[in-house]
Design an enzyme around this catalytic site. Structure first.
Site, PDB file in Angstrom:
ATOM      1  N   ASN A  83      14.967  18.231  -2.459  1.00 48.83           N
ATOM      2  CA  ASN A  83      15.627  17.016  -2.295  1.00 48.83           C
ATOM      3  C   ASN A  83      17.100  17.176  -1.587  1.00 48.83           C
ATOM      4  O   ASN A  83      17.610  16.411  -1.434  1.00 48.83           O
ATOM      5  CB  ASN A  83      15.694  16.331  -3.594  1.00 48.83           C
ATOM      6  CG  ASN A  83      16.676  17.108  -4.511  1.00 48.83           C
ATOM      7  OD1 ASN A  83      17.078  18.351  -4.295  1.00 48.83           O
ATOM      8  ND2 ASN A  83      17.166  16.428  -5.843  1.00 48.83           N
ATOM      9  N   HIS A 105      19.232  19.455  -2.383  1.00 44.66           N
ATOM     10  CA  HIS A 105      20.455  19.942  -3.253  1.00 44.66           C
ATOM     11  C   HIS A 105      20.757  21.328  -3.004  1.00 44.66           C
ATOM     12  O   HIS A 105      19.980  21.921  -2.394  1.00 44.66           O
ATOM     13  CB  HIS A 105      20.241  19.662  -4.679  1.00 44.66           C
ATOM     14  CG  HIS A 105      19.290  20.521  -5.377  1.00 44.66           C
ATOM     15  ND1 HIS A 105      18.792  20.278  -6.563  1.00 44.66           N
ATOM     16  CD2 HIS A 105      19.053  21.960  -5.124  1.00 44.66           C
ATOM     17  CE1 HIS A 105      17.696  21.284  -7.076  1.00 44.66           C
ATOM     18  NE2 HIS A 105      18.075  22.361  -6.170  1.00 44.66           N
TER      19      HIS A 105
END
Lengths: 31, 215
Positions: free
Chosen positions: B138, B140
């Site tokens: 995602n 991160h």
């Protein structure tokens, strides 16, 4: 919102080296 | 970014060796370098390669200063699932990094002052010479989850459902993954003199193509 992805901020860093294996790259390599 | 270099290596082992070359070159130049080192599966090949090189007398980590990138909140270092425990077993001990050269993050529930002190100590020492990072599916970095502020300080954060799902495999037996964590902030990571970002496997293909390989 892709602009808010933490990885997007790498643009602000001074010196970034990305190392990938072929699977993470995905595209056919030429040369 | 002033300088972006992208290397595509044949396989995971080749990527790990290339990453070890970069780390060894940097440490030869700056033996007392400050490094923040990620846990996770991706950088483990790099760390194993460094351990081999140390055993062969080709790498000396005894003057390095290392910083903890992230940690689950409320998990003791003695817990096998603690990221600090993982780092200790896979990197700090096998590389012979003296405990006094290891800077840990404050634990979960730490007062803001302790988190601030972590960033301040780092800043006073001139920041990271190198940040070794992986990337979440995602996007991160550390446990800095989207949406992200490039100027964020080291802090306690809530983990996203995507990260909880992705990290479930480390917990096993249906144990819930802690939903809060401490992470080194984006401000300190982006201020690193150099960032080494590693990505392996097709699961990372989409995020790498979108975010990591275009200037």
């Amino acid at each position: 919102v892709t602009a808010e992805l933490p990885a997007s901020h790498l643009q602000r860093a001074e010196d970034v080296t990305v190392m990938l294996d072929r699977d993470a790259w995905g595209a056919e390599l030429s040369g | 970014v002033s300088r972006l270099s992208v290397f595509v290596l044949d396989d995971y082992e080749a990527m790990s060796r290339a990453a070890a070359d970069l780390v060894c070159d940097l440490v030869r130049e700056v033996p007392s370098a400050s490094m923040v080192l990620a846990t996770g599966e991706t950088p483990m090949g790099l760390y194993r390669e460094l351990v081999h090189r140390r055993a062969a007398g080709a790498f000396d980590a005894s003057s390095l200063r290392t910083y903890q990138l992230d940690e689950y909140a409320g998990v003791a270092p003695s817990d096998p699932r603690s990221l600090f425990g993982w780092m200790t077993r896979s990197v700090l001990e096998p590389l012979g990094i003296p405990p006094e050269h290891v800077v840990r993050l404050p634990g979960g529930g730490a007062p803001d002052g302790a988190l601030f002190a972590y960033d301040r100590e780092l800043e006073e020492r001139g920041g990271f010479d190198l940040a070794v990072l992986g990337i979440g599916e995602n996007g991160h970095l550390g446990f800095n989850e989207p949406p992200s502020d490039a100027g964020s300080a080291t802090s306690e954060v809530e983990l996203s459902p995507e990260t909880l799902r992705a990290n479930k495999r480390y917990w096993g037996d249906g144990a819930p993954v802690p939903n809060r964590a401490i992470t080194t902030g984006m401000k300190s990571l982006l201020a690193s003199r150099r960032i080494l970002l590693l990505a392996s496997g097709s699961r990372k293909r989409e995020i790498v193509a979108a975010r990591c390989t275009a200037p």
